[in-house]
Write a protein that holds these residues in place. Structure first.
Motif, mmCIF file in Angstrom:
data_model
loop_
_atom_site.group_PDB
_atom_site.id
_atom_site.type_symbol
_atom_site.label_atom_id
_atom_site.label_comp_id
_atom_site.label_asym_id
_atom_site.label_seq_id
_atom_site.Cartn_x
_atom_site.Cartn_y
_atom_site.Cartn_z
ATOM 1 N N GLU A 149 -43.440 -26.609 -10.186
ATOM 2 C CA GLU A 149 -42.702 -25.354 -10.057
ATOM 3 C C GLU A 149 -41.324 -25.435 -10.718
ATOM 4 O OE1 GLU A 149 -44.083 -22.701 -8.749
ATOM 5 O OE2 GLU A 149 -45.912 -23.776 -8.215
ATOM 6 N N GLU A 203 -38.284 -22.961 0.575
ATOM 7 C CA GLU A 203 -39.402 -23.033 -0.364
ATOM 8 C C GLU A 203 -39.785 -24.473 -0.669
ATOM 9 O OE1 GLU A 203 -40.550 -21.669 -4.891
ATOM 10 O OE2 GLU A 203 -38.846 -20.719 -3.897
ATOM 11 N N GLU A 256 -41.363 -26.029 2.446
ATOM 12 C CA GLU A 256 -42.720 -25.510 2.651
ATOM 13 C C GLU A 256 -43.699 -26.165 1.682
ATOM 14 O OE1 GLU A 256 -45.208 -21.312 2.498
ATOM 15 O OE2 GLU A 256 -43.030 -21.259 2.677
ATOM 16 N N ASP A 257 -43.337 -26.225 0.419
ATOM 17 C CA ASP A 257 -44.217 -26.880 -0.552
ATOM 18 C C ASP A 257 -44.414 -28.349 -0.211
ATOM 19 O OD1 ASP A 257 -44.542 -24.535 -1.929
ATOM 20 O OD2 ASP A 257 -43.146 -25.054 -3.545
ATOM 21 N N ARG A 292 -38.449 -21.700 8.460
ATOM 22 C CA ARG A 292 -37.954 -20.475 7.819
ATOM 23 C C ARG A 292 -36.927 -19.774 8.709
ATOM 24 N NH1 ARG A 292 -43.588 -19.063 7.215
ATOM 25 N NH2 ARG A 292 -44.354 -20.201 5.426
#
Length: 92
Positions: free
Chosen positions: A7, A55, A58-59, A88
């Protein structure tokens, strides 16, 4: 390949937007802007950093906690999602 490499361009774009936000804070301080404007700019950067952190975390959880190829039954998707909801919420 790690998720940050996969990413990379999207994450770098977010960081570049944050850099622009930090530069806006610097300009506001240099021009002696009102406190309210500076606080709004600061809140925006804080939110952007928290969003980026959420993010990446989470990944990380979904990519690295359990190797799904080696242990397909080991990942408890519901527990992982519950953890991510807490993260989150905490990072808001």
């Amino acid at each position: 390949m790690t998720h940050t490499i996969r990413e990379k361009q999207r994450l770098l774009a977010r960081v570049r937007r944050m850099r622009g936000q930090v530069e806006a804070i610097e300009r506001a301080l240099e021009s002696e802007a009102e406190c309210e404007k500076v606080m709004h700019l600061l809140a925006g950067v804080r939110g952007a950093i928290a969003g980026l952190m959420a993010e990446v975390v989470e990944d990380h959880v979904l990519t690295h906690l359990v190797d799904q190829e080696k242990h397909p039954e080991a990942l408890n998707a519901e527990a992982a999602e519950q953890l991510l909801v807490v993260i989150r919420t905490y990072l808001k």
